[in-house]
Design a protein around this motif. Structure first.
Motif, mmCIF file in Angstrom:
data_model
loop_
_atom_site.group_PDB
_atom_site.id
_atom_site.type_symbol
_atom_site.label_atom_id
_atom_site.label_comp_id
_atom_site.label_asym_id
_atom_site.label_seq_id
_atom_site.Cartn_x
_atom_site.Cartn_y
_atom_site.Cartn_z
ATOM 1 N N GLN A 23 11.887 -5.479 -0.749
ATOM 2 C CA GLN A 23 12.729 -4.369 -0.322
ATOM 3 C C GLN A 23 11.889 -3.254 0.322
ATOM 4 N N ILE A 24 10.753 -2.967 -0.288
ATOM 5 C CA ILE A 24 9.895 -1.878 0.189
ATOM 6 C C ILE A 24 9.476 -2.100 1.639
ATOM 7 N N VAL A 25 9.288 -3.360 2.019
ATOM 8 C CA VAL A 25 8.822 -3.675 3.362
ATOM 9 C C VAL A 25 9.793 -3.156 4.436
ATOM 10 N N ASP A 26 11.051 -2.953 4.074
ATOM 11 C CA ASP A 26 12.050 -2.457 5.029
ATOM 12 C C ASP A 26 12.384 -0.975 4.822
ATOM 13 N N HIS A 40 9.241 8.157 3.459
ATOM 14 C CA HIS A 40 9.853 9.231 2.665
ATOM 15 C C HIS A 40 10.645 8.703 1.474
ATOM 16 N N GLN A 41 10.930 7.413 1.462
ATOM 17 C CA GLN A 41 11.695 6.827 0.352
ATOM 18 C C GLN A 41 10.795 6.445 -0.829
ATOM 19 N N LEU A 42 9.478 6.585 -0.647
ATOM 20 C CA LEU A 42 8.528 6.185 -1.683
ATOM 21 C C LEU A 42 7.879 7.390 -2.338
ATOM 22 N N SER A 43 7.431 7.220 -3.566
ATOM 23 C CA SER A 43 6.693 8.272 -4.265
ATOM 24 C C SER A 43 5.275 8.357 -3.694
ATOM 25 N N LEU A 82 1.733 -6.133 -0.397
ATOM 26 C CA LEU A 82 2.362 -5.104 -1.226
ATOM 27 C C LEU A 82 2.373 -5.508 -2.695
ATOM 28 N N LYS A 83 2.606 -6.787 -2.942
ATOM 29 C CA LYS A 83 2.558 -7.269 -4.332
ATOM 30 C C LYS A 83 1.138 -7.175 -4.893
#
Length: 340
Positions: free
Chosen positions: A155-158, A162-165, A145-146
């Motif tokens: 944080q994104i990994v969890d 729908h929480q992402l753009s 991801l990095k």
């Protein structure tokens, strides 16, 4: 088979006389018709054309992701590293798909599963091809991801899709595609659903990943600006057939097929003031209404001749390294293939 530019280097992928059809009301109709091309190691090839020209169907044929029961490769070969992968069992193709050959799809929101976290979906790719622990897989996911420019990777990994753009979701899809360091990446309209600023960022990211990992890339798009920015060679498709194939420079400075010229004419230019952009009249014929003979572009072509309705042009080399399928050029005229 078309006489593509010769090279001593063995192709990574070779598509030979590919025909892919769909079952519609009990009859098969070809969506990809006798298409051949090669992809060399580290090469970026663009495949362009309007919606309905067969670009995505061809990519799904390579990945063997056609809908079961209705989609079928009817003829031809798909060779990856010299091995014909068309017709392999699900178990055999799964060893290749995702590991050696990966794909980025058009719409990341429909490609990501909304009920699983980003990390779970990334780890699933790793577990499918590598024997690693959950801890190792999670660490790899954060690094992936990095590597695609996501700053809050831990944080994104969890989090859930729908929480992402849209741009973040597309970066996740790229991370999934490169997780096992594939030799070939197929990117099907990877920036279509994104705004212009994010599009540029995603293209820059793809270019960087391709160069760092020495991957080959097939970039499917309708945007010739993207092709100019990213690709080495270009294949222009219309109604399931290749109508022109050459280098990026040759295509932009010396387009030959009337369809390619019209596509070029529809691009806005900063140094020209025009009241109205050029457009191509009509639409791409549907599978059920595909012409049985002659050139498939004839009804939309400003240079059409009477023989275009009865003679099917051959894709042939008109100049060194530049192939075209159009009766305006002697090289494309069959010796004795006249339909009446």
């Amino acid at each position: 088979m078309p006489n593509y530019r010769s090279t001593k280097e063995e192709p990574l992928l070779e598509v030979k006389n590919l025909e892919t059809g769909f079952l519609i009301e009990g009859e098969y109709y070809n969506a990809v018709d006798n298409v051949s091309f090669k992809v060399k190691p580290k090469q970026v090839i663009g495949i362009v054309g309007e919606s309905g020209c067969g670009k995505s169907v061809m990519s799904l044929s390579i990945m063997q992701l056609l809908p079961k029961g209705t989609g079928k490769v009817r003829n031809g070969e798909i060779k990856f590293q010299g091995r014909n992968i068309e017709g392999l069992s699900d178990k055999e193709i799964n060893k290749i798909r995702g590991k050696d050959v990966s794909m980025i799809f058009q719409e990341p929101m429909t490609s990501l599963n909304p009920v699983f976290t980003i990390g779970f979906q990334l780890m699933e790719v790793l577990f499918n091809h590598e024997k690693i622990s959950k801890r190792e897989a999670r660490d790899r996911c954060v690094k992936l991801l990095k590597s695609v420019g996501i700053s809050r990777a831990e944080q994104i990994v969890d989090e859930y899709p729908h929480q992402l753009s849209g741009g973040m979701r597309q970066r996740v899809m790229i991370a999934m595609a490169i997780a096992c360091q594939p030799k070939l990446l197929i990117a099907d309209e990877p920036t279509t659903a994104l705004d212009v600023t994010v599009q540029a960022q995603i293209l820059e990211l793809l270019k960087e990943i391709q160069q760092v990992n020495d991957m080959s890339v097939i970039l499917i798009t309708h945007d010739l600006g993207v092709v100019a920015e990213m690709c080495d060679d270009v294949i222009v498709m219309y109604a399931g057939k290749v109508v022109e194939s050459t280098t990026v420079d040759a295509l932009f400075y010396n387009p030959k097929h009337p369809y390619t010229k019209l596509l070029m004419g529809s691009i806005p230019k900063l140094d020209e003031e025009v009241e109205e952009l050029a457009s191509i009249k009509g639409i791409v014929p549907s599978l059920k209404n595909m012409p049985k003979q002659g050139c498939r572009f004839v009804d939309r072509c400003p240079s059409a001749m009477s023989e275009c309705r009865t003679i099917s042009p051959l894709l042939a080399e008109n100049e060194p390294g530049h192939e075209v399928a159009c009766l305006l050029y002697e090289s494309s005229k069959p010796k004795a293939e006249v339909h009446t």
